[in-house]
Design a protein around this motif. Sequence first.
Motif, PDB file in Angstrom:
ATOM      1  N   LEU A 102      38.731  26.481  50.131  1.00  0.00           N
ATOM      2  CA  LEU A 102      40.172  26.562  49.894  1.00  0.00           C
ATOM      3  C   LEU A 102      40.713  27.947  50.233  1.00  0.00           C
ATOM      4  CD1 LEU A 102      42.388  24.651  48.882  1.00  0.00           C
ATOM      5  CD2 LEU A 102      42.011  25.544  46.576  1.00  0.00           C
ATOM      6  N   LEU A 103      40.012  28.983  49.783  1.00  0.00           N
ATOM      7  CA  LEU A 103      40.496  30.335  50.066  1.00  0.00           C
ATOM      8  C   LEU A 103      40.468  30.617  51.564  1.00  0.00           C
ATOM      9  CD1 LEU A 103      41.524  33.014  48.975  1.00  0.00           C
ATOM     10  CD2 LEU A 103      39.156  33.827  48.987  1.00  0.00           C
ATOM     11  N   HIS A 104      39.427  30.162  52.263  1.00  0.00           N
ATOM     12  CA  HIS A 104      39.363  30.366  53.713  1.00  0.00           C
ATOM     13  C   HIS A 104      40.568  29.714  54.389  1.00  0.00           C
ATOM     14  CE1 HIS A 104      37.824  30.689  57.773  1.00  0.00           C
ATOM     15  NE2 HIS A 104      37.988  29.394  57.919  1.00  0.00           N
ATOM     16  N   MET A 105      40.929  28.521  53.927  1.00  0.00           N
ATOM     17  CA  MET A 105      42.076  27.825  54.502  1.00  0.00           C
ATOM     18  C   MET A 105      43.363  28.615  54.272  1.00  0.00           C
ATOM     19  SD  MET A 105      42.720  25.139  56.265  1.00  0.00           S
ATOM     20  CE  MET A 105      41.146  24.324  55.973  1.00  0.00           C
ATOM     21  N   TYR A 106      43.557  29.063  53.026  1.00  0.00           N
ATOM     22  CA  TYR A 106      44.763  29.838  52.711  1.00  0.00           C
ATOM     23  C   TYR A 106      44.794  31.152  53.492  1.00  0.00           C
ATOM     24  CZ  TYR A 106      46.300  26.962  48.721  1.00  0.00           C
ATOM     25  OH  TYR A 106      46.773  25.948  47.927  1.00  0.00           O
ATOM     26  N   GLU A 107      43.678  31.857  53.515  1.00  0.00           N
ATOM     27  CA  GLU A 107      43.639  33.152  54.189  1.00  0.00           C
ATOM     28  C   GLU A 107      43.959  33.007  55.675  1.00  0.00           C
ATOM     29  OE1 GLU A 107      42.446  36.553  56.320  1.00  0.00           O
ATOM     30  OE2 GLU A 107      41.436  34.622  56.529  1.00  0.00           O
ATOM     31  N   LYS A 108      43.406  31.981  56.293  1.00  0.00           N
ATOM     32  CA  LYS A 108      43.618  31.743  57.723  1.00  0.00           C
ATOM     33  C   LYS A 108      45.087  31.444  58.010  1.00  0.00           C
ATOM     34  CE  LYS A 108      42.020  28.719  61.479  1.00  0.00           C
ATOM     35  NZ  LYS A 108      43.334  28.131  61.832  1.00  0.00           N
ATOM     36  N   LEU A 109      45.683  30.555  57.199  1.00  0.00           N
ATOM     37  CA  LEU A 109      47.071  30.156  57.443  1.00  0.00           C
ATOM     38  C   LEU A 109      48.057  31.275  57.130  1.00  0.00           C
ATOM     39  CD1 LEU A 109      46.939  26.493  56.064  1.00  0.00           C
ATOM     40  CD2 LEU A 109      47.168  27.193  58.456  1.00  0.00           C
ATOM     41  N   PHE A 110      47.860  31.962  56.009  1.00  0.00           N
ATOM     42  CA  PHE A 110      48.774  33.059  55.676  1.00  0.00           C
ATOM     43  C   PHE A 110      48.681  34.176  56.718  1.00  0.00           C
ATOM     44  CE2 PHE A 110      49.160  31.444  51.225  1.00  0.00           C
ATOM     45  CZ  PHE A 110      50.537  31.576  51.090  1.00  0.00           C
ATOM     46  N   ARG A 111      47.471  34.449  57.198  1.00  0.00           N
ATOM     47  CA  ARG A 111      47.309  35.489  58.216  1.00  0.00           C
ATOM     48  C   ARG A 111      48.064  35.116  59.482  1.00  0.00           C
ATOM     49  NH1 ARG A 111      42.861  35.461  61.259  1.00  0.00           N
ATOM     50  NH2 ARG A 111      41.659  34.552  59.521  1.00  0.00           N
ATOM     51  N   GLU A 112      48.047  33.840  59.855  1.00  0.00           N
ATOM     52  CA  GLU A 112      48.787  33.396  61.043  1.00  0.00           C
ATOM     53  C   GLU A 112      50.291  33.616  60.885  1.00  0.00           C
ATOM     54  OE1 GLU A 112      47.698  29.377  61.787  1.00  0.00           O
ATOM     55  OE2 GLU A 112      45.715  29.887  62.593  1.00  0.00           O
ATOM     56  N   TYR A 113      50.761  33.576  59.615  1.00  0.00           N
ATOM     57  CA  TYR A 113      52.187  33.817  59.361  1.00  0.00           C
ATOM     58  C   TYR A 113      52.463  35.262  58.960  1.00  0.00           C
ATOM     59  CZ  TYR A 113      53.140  28.818  59.679  1.00  0.00           C
ATOM     60  OH  TYR A 113      53.276  27.525  60.138  1.00  0.00           O
ATOM     61  N   GLY A 114      51.463  36.138  59.121  1.00  0.00           N
ATOM     62  CA  GLY A 114      51.681  37.567  58.948  1.00  0.00           C
ATOM     63  C   GLY A 114      51.557  38.098  57.541  1.00  0.00           C
ATOM     64  N   HIS A 115      50.811  37.406  56.673  1.00  0.00           N
ATOM     65  CA  HIS A 115      50.701  37.862  55.287  1.00  0.00           C
ATOM     66  C   HIS A 115      49.247  37.934  54.830  1.00  0.00           C
ATOM     67  CE1 HIS A 115      54.999  37.889  54.331  1.00  0.00           C
ATOM     68  NE2 HIS A 115      55.091  36.854  55.148  1.00  0.00           N
ATOM     69  N   THR A 116      49.003  38.884  53.934  1.00  0.00           N
ATOM     70  CA  THR A 116      47.671  39.097  53.370  1.00  0.00           C
ATOM     71  C   THR A 116      47.601  38.485  51.977  1.00  0.00           C
ATOM     72  OG1 THR A 116      47.455  41.186  54.572  1.00  0.00           O
ATOM     73  CG2 THR A 116      45.963  40.847  52.704  1.00  0.00           C
ATOM     74  N   VAL A 117      46.473  37.878  51.668  1.00  0.00           N
ATOM     75  CA  VAL A 117      46.303  37.256  50.360  1.00  0.00           C
ATOM     76  C   VAL A 117      45.128  37.893  49.620  1.00  0.00           C
ATOM     77  CG1 VAL A 117      47.236  35.047  51.140  1.00  0.00           C
ATOM     78  CG2 VAL A 117      44.759  35.424  51.177  1.00  0.00           C
ATOM     79  N   GLY A 118      45.125  37.746  48.298  1.00  0.00           N
ATOM     80  CA  GLY A 118      44.013  38.189  47.472  1.00  0.00           C
ATOM     81  C   GLY A 118      43.730  37.133  46.425  1.00  0.00           C
ATOM     82  N   GLN A 119      42.452  36.895  46.138  1.00  0.00           N
ATOM     83  CA  GLN A 119      42.089  35.837  45.197  1.00  0.00           C
ATOM     84  C   GLN A 119      41.741  36.405  43.822  1.00  0.00           C
ATOM     85  OE1 GLN A 119      38.305  33.712  45.686  1.00  0.00           O
ATOM     86  NE2 GLN A 119      39.362  31.791  45.310  1.00  0.00           N
ATOM     87  N   ILE A 120      42.219  35.714  42.784  1.00  0.00           N
ATOM     88  CA  ILE A 120      41.854  36.034  41.404  1.00  0.00           C
ATOM     89  C   ILE A 120      41.432  34.735  40.725  1.00  0.00           C
ATOM     90  CG2 ILE A 120      42.615  36.951  39.182  1.00  0.00           C
ATOM     91  CD1 ILE A 120      44.724  38.564  40.626  1.00  0.00           C
ATOM     92  N   LEU A 121      40.197  34.702  40.225  1.00  0.00           N
ATOM     93  CA  LEU A 121      39.702  33.542  39.488  1.00  0.00           C
ATOM     94  C   LEU A 121      39.711  33.871  38.004  1.00  0.00           C
ATOM     95  CD1 LEU A 121      36.687  32.484  41.742  1.00  0.00           C
ATOM     96  CD2 LEU A 121      38.990  31.506  41.672  1.00  0.00           C
ATOM     97  N   LEU A 122      40.281  32.986  37.216  1.00  0.00           N
ATOM     98  CA  LEU A 122      40.510  33.271  35.799  1.00  0.00           C
ATOM     99  C   LEU A 122      39.890  32.227  34.887  1.00  0.00           C
ATOM    100  CD1 LEU A 122      44.306  34.120  36.030  1.00  0.00           C
ATOM    101  CD2 LEU A 122      42.448  35.768  35.829  1.00  0.00           C
ATOM    102  N   THR A 123      39.589  32.634  33.683  1.00  0.00           N
ATOM    103  CA  THR A 123      39.324  31.711  32.581  1.00  0.00           C
ATOM    104  C   THR A 123      40.396  31.967  31.532  1.00  0.00           C
ATOM    105  OG1 THR A 123      37.920  33.220  31.316  1.00  0.00           O
ATOM    106  CG2 THR A 123      36.849  31.863  33.015  1.00  0.00           C
ATOM    107  N   ARG A 124      40.489  31.077  30.567  1.00  0.00           N
ATOM    108  CA  ARG A 124      41.512  31.242  29.541  1.00  0.00           C
ATOM    109  C   ARG A 124      41.308  32.548  28.756  1.00  0.00           C
ATOM    110  NH1 ARG A 124      45.547  27.948  27.162  1.00  0.00           N
ATOM    111  NH2 ARG A 124      46.755  29.407  25.940  1.00  0.00           N
ATOM    112  N   GLU A 125      40.059  33.014  28.691  1.00  0.00           N
ATOM    113  CA  GLU A 125      39.778  34.238  27.941  1.00  0.00           C
ATOM    114  C   GLU A 125      40.448  35.452  28.578  1.00  0.00           C
ATOM    115  OE1 GLU A 125      38.386  34.006  24.987  1.00  0.00           O
ATOM    116  OE2 GLU A 125      38.377  31.870  25.442  1.00  0.00           O
ATOM    117  N   ASP A 126      40.791  35.360  29.863  1.00  0.00           N
ATOM    118  CA  ASP A 126      41.467  36.480  30.504  1.00  0.00           C
ATOM    119  C   ASP A 126      42.881  36.654  29.975  1.00  0.00           C
ATOM    120  OD1 ASP A 126      39.445  37.396  32.364  1.00  0.00           O
ATOM    121  OD2 ASP A 126      39.738  35.496  33.403  1.00  0.00           O
TER     122      ASP A 126
END
Length: 388
Positions: A102-126
Amino acid sequence: MSERESIDNNTVNRNSRELLTKAKRIVVKVGTSTLTYDTGRLNLRRIEAIVKQLADLANQGKEIILVSSGAVGAGLAPLGFKEKPKDLVMKQAAASVGQGVLLHMYEKLFREYGHTVGQILLTREDSTNRSRYINLRNTLYALISLGVIPILNENDVVSIDEFKIGDNDTLSAIIASTVEADLLIILSDIEGLYTANPQTNPDAELISEVEAITPHIYEISGGAGTARGTGGMYTKIEAANIAVNSGVHMVVASGAHNDSIEVIAAGGLRGTHFVARDTKPHMKKRWMAFGTRLKGSVSVDAGCANALLKKGSSLLPVGIIGVSGNFQEGETISILFNGEEIARGMVNFSSQDIEQIKGCNSHEIIKRLQVENAHTEVIHRDNLVILR
């Protein structure tokens, strides 16, 4: 105003929709059913449409945060699963594979539209741990200031909450509250909130605007989600309760339309708009009310409810008529009047102690508990968040 009067089925308040056009910071949550086909495989056309809309909003100067479900769904096809496995370990294995896909898909598509992404994985404890909550907030602000589009997801590999209650709806509202967003958009496989279940009642009507989240709203929200998703409308109402009481407008709409995000951001009549309250609680109160887990509740009489809602009073034992749950001093509980939640707060007493002092005057607390010193308030107003 009655519960029915709080829902306007015939007349849409276009002025409130116009407020959405001014939203600077926007959180968008997309569900599994929006991102995948019935086969479980990713719906690439829809994902690209979502990315294109978000990139375009970012180009307009909007600050965008994406909360994305779909890790389990994205992992089904690579592992050869025909449907979501019921076994928890297999779900977590699918999530482990799917998060990368999923992240690879998002990163590839956002990059094609000129934007950088960053991933954060969370649990409820965060969110329940205050120091981690503050760190999350600071990280999100740092990414936004750098022009990065954060992509957040429940950490399905280690968290079991996601599989129990579809918590990404609630997670997105917590994130919107944490960063003081102006607008939360939740895309799902439903057009919005209806007056009844549209699958069983042909007379059900879409509700365009909800000004107050009453018990009636919860009653008509139903429950179950789809086979691929885990959240139903009920979890979205819970998310709306967090969002609007944090001063965030929220819209629930169908992700089946490839233009839902841009229509909503432009003030168009799409989905159900939950109108934000005018006031925004302080960060500490937002964390206390919406980041922490509720451990129980107390019920209060009419006089106490009026003092809390109209006079800005603390919660005193004299107005408490019932206690539910097992909680300790310093934990967060709900305050109920006639079965409706009107406030949340951090208690100064355990549930056992409140059972002993409920209904008594503050000067009687020490005698009732047989202690030398005690708080005079069950919940001080500085640790209280009003929800109505």
